[in-house]
Design a protein around this motif. Structure first.
Motif, mmCIF file in Angstrom:
data_model
loop_
_atom_site.group_PDB
_atom_site.id
_atom_site.type_symbol
_atom_site.label_atom_id
_atom_site.label_comp_id
_atom_site.label_asym_id
_atom_site.label_seq_id
_atom_site.Cartn_x
_atom_site.Cartn_y
_atom_site.Cartn_z
ATOM 1 N N VAL A 272 0.853 -1.190 0.000
ATOM 2 C CA VAL A 272 0.000 0.000 0.000
ATOM 3 C C VAL A 272 0.887 1.237 0.000
ATOM 4 O O VAL A 272 2.113 1.146 0.100
ATOM 5 C CB VAL A 272 -0.943 0.014 1.216
ATOM 6 C CG1 VAL A 272 -1.880 -1.182 1.180
ATOM 7 C CG2 VAL A 272 -0.153 0.040 2.519
ATOM 8 N N ASN B 253 -0.580 4.763 4.328
ATOM 9 C CA ASN B 253 -1.541 3.764 4.817
ATOM 10 C C ASN B 253 -0.871 2.510 5.377
ATOM 11 O O ASN B 253 -1.554 1.549 5.722
ATOM 12 C CB ASN B 253 -2.480 3.359 3.686
ATOM 13 C CG ASN B 253 -3.349 4.509 3.221
ATOM 14 O OD1 ASN B 253 -3.974 5.194 4.029
ATOM 15 N ND2 ASN B 253 -3.388 4.742 1.910
ATOM 16 N N GLU C 28 -6.797 0.694 2.403
ATOM 17 C CA GLU C 28 -6.674 2.122 2.088
ATOM 18 C C GLU C 28 -8.003 2.862 2.023
ATOM 19 O O GLU C 28 -8.024 4.044 1.681
ATOM 20 C CB GLU C 28 -5.899 2.342 0.775
ATOM 21 C CG GLU C 28 -4.491 1.742 0.799
ATOM 22 C CD GLU C 28 -3.674 2.112 -0.404
ATOM 23 O OE1 GLU C 28 -2.622 2.758 -0.232
ATOM 24 O OE2 GLU C 28 -4.074 1.764 -1.534
ATOM 25 N N ARG D 289 -11.072 2.912 -4.637
ATOM 26 C CA ARG D 289 -10.315 3.973 -3.988
ATOM 27 C C ARG D 289 -10.438 5.258 -4.809
ATOM 28 O O ARG D 289 -10.596 5.209 -6.031
ATOM 29 C CB ARG D 289 -8.840 3.574 -3.871
ATOM 30 C CG ARG D 289 -8.569 2.486 -2.846
ATOM 31 C CD ARG D 289 -7.167 1.933 -2.980
ATOM 32 N NE ARG D 289 -7.026 1.145 -4.206
ATOM 33 C CZ ARG D 289 -5.887 0.554 -4.590
ATOM 34 N NH1 ARG D 289 -4.798 0.690 -3.839
ATOM 35 N NH2 ARG D 289 -5.846 -0.150 -5.712
ATOM 36 N N GLU E 221 -9.313 9.771 3.344
ATOM 37 C CA GLU E 221 -8.627 8.878 2.413
ATOM 38 C C GLU E 221 -7.500 9.601 1.696
ATOM 39 O O GLU E 221 -6.411 9.032 1.492
ATOM 40 C CB GLU E 221 -9.624 8.316 1.397
ATOM 41 C CG GLU E 221 -9.016 7.283 0.462
ATOM 42 C CD GLU E 221 -10.026 6.677 -0.490
ATOM 43 O OE1 GLU E 221 -9.605 6.092 -1.505
ATOM 44 O OE2 GLU E 221 -11.246 6.806 -0.225
ATOM 45 N N GLY F 91 -4.588 10.079 4.079
ATOM 46 C CA GLY F 91 -3.936 8.847 4.513
ATOM 47 C C GLY F 91 -4.469 8.392 5.849
ATOM 48 O O GLY F 91 -4.644 9.192 6.777
#
Length: 441
Positions: free
Chosen positions: A69, A73, A155, A219, A424, A427
């Motif tokens: 990742v 994250n 994530e 994501r 998101e 992080g």
């Protein structure tokens, strides 16, 4: 003293008046060996396998997932691995073990005889190991399965939802399927082959992961925004730990320290080796270079595929299984992302779902004595076993989808499934997992 030197039998013979020469002509017969209730060698192997199986998760999965990742994250993934391992361990003691491996009853779910581990037998049935050793080994497998799910929501999932989901999944999805396939449940008695969790562990994980990916969504910015792994070297190291520990899981499922465990481990190792090399070859042919991630994913694909038949097939067949598994998982991984646009962050479905399906079906073929396998049951053959395997795979897929949907949607009414767009982007390490407080410590 005479009784100690000669034994009761000799005393009885002397008492009859038989002469010494006549006694000398009587052949000596070794007394029958009565097996002890617990074999210390088998027990030591089971405990060692359990410890190595825990190494698969802590730190194996943590490094394997965490290294793939983004840097922002990494801590979130490692923390999820630790928290899930802890809560699944507790639930396994309280209720998970008895649901999976309690008295069979009707074959659907284990009875409550081992609730809170209060009803464990001194010896696990049909083995020479303490049931406590068997229970901790199976607990390590349950932890491994639950932590693999992190790759599906990495994530973007909230910490609380992720931990609660994995906990409930281990009880409602993993435990019942383990009972059906490995705990003398209805699929096992129907003839389904699953030597070391290919169906019960990896198929449930793979199907549930795909379902979660669809539920939680992509994501932010994916696939247009390039995502870079923060530490490929750590991920490769984690894969190495998983590889070694996985051999222990496969060998431990034999429940004895003997030829069966050795053969299963050898098969698993060569399948992983072949699959890793084939993945590198495909990478080279398609992109012109090889990658650490490709080697790691190839090894995982081979280990997943061999799990269902590891102790039942020959080393040559294990090589073929690894040879077939790698391209299947490779191209499905690309199709999931590029054709269906599903953001399976860390390829959980492609590796564990497709790998397990391929392995379950290939086991039905290569278990044949003509391929060096152990052979079929008296009332079965290759086509019959293939049908049985298909039945088992189909049932487990349906159950995994339904269970995942029920758990995920029910939890989302109480705990939000996904972090905010702002969090998101910043992080999860900073916004949800206390990186600042860690630095202050």
């Amino acid at each position: 003293m005479i009784r100690q030197l000669l034994g009761k039998g000799a005393i009885a013979v002397l008492a009859t008046g038989i002469s010494a020469p006549a006694l000398a002509n009587i052949p000596f017969v070794e007394p029958p060996i009565v097996p002890t209730a617990i074999d210390t060698g088998d027990t030591a192997w089971m405990l060692a396998a359990a410890l190595l199986a825990l190494l698969v998760t802590l730190p194996g999965v943590a490094l394997f997932h965490g290294g793939r990742v983004e840097t922002r994250n990494f801590l979130s993934v490692v923390m999820q691995v630790g928290a899930i391992a802890a809560i699944v361990s507790l639930l396994w003691i309280i209720v998970g073990y008895t649901l999976a491996f309690g008295v069979a009853g009707n074959g659907i779910i284990g009875a409550g005889n081992a609730w809170m581990m209060i009803g464990l037998g001194n010896v696990r049935e049909d083995t020479l190991v303490p049931e406590s050793a068997f229970a901790i080994f199976q607990m390590a497998s349950a932890i491994f399965a639950a932590t693999l799910l992190i790759g599906a929501w990495a994530e973007r999932a909230r910490f609380g939802w992720a931990i609660a989901f994995a906990a409930l999944w281990s009880i409602m999805v993993y435990a019942p399927v383990s009972h059906w396939v490995l705990g003398n449940g209805w699929l096992e008695t129907s003839g389904v082959i699953d030597y070391a969790g290919g169906i019960s562990m990896h198929l449930t994980v793979g199907v549930s992961a795909l379902t979660i990916c669809i539920m939680i969504g992509r994501r932010e910015g994916w696939p247009k925004t390039l995502r870079r792994a923060n530490a490929p070297a750590l991920s490769l190291a984690g894969a190495g730990l998983i590889w070694v520990g996985w051999l222990a899981i496969i060998g431990g499922n034999e429940l004895t320290a003997g030829d069966g465990a050795a053969s299963a481990m050898m098969n698993a190792h060569v399948a992983a080796s072949v699959s890793a090399l084939i993945w590198l070859l495909i990478d080279k042919l398609k992109t012109g270079h090889v990658t650490a991630a490709g080697f790691a994913k190839g090894a995982i694909a081979g280990l997943v595929a061999i799990s269902a038949g590891a102790g039942l097939v020959s080393p040559g067949s294990a090589i073929l299984i690894g040879l077939i598994a790698a391209p299947l998982c490779y191209f499905v991984s690309g199709a999931v992302k590029n054709i269906f646009a599903i953001d399976d962050s860390l390829d959980v479905f492609a590796l564990h779902g497709i790998g397990s399906i391929a392995g379950a079906l290939l086991a039905a073929i290569f278990v044949s004595e003509s391929f060096g396998g152990l052979g079929y049951a008296e009332d079965s053959g290759m086509f019959g076993q293939l049908f049985t395997q298909l039945l088992g795979v189909a049932v487990v897929i349906i159950w995994s989808v339904i269970g995942t949907l029920v758990i995920g949607l029910a939890l989302s009414t109480v705990l939000p499934m996904r972090v905010s767009t702002e969090d998101e982007a910043a992080g999860l390490d900073k916004t949800h997992h206390g990186q600042r407080s860690w630095e202050l410590d």
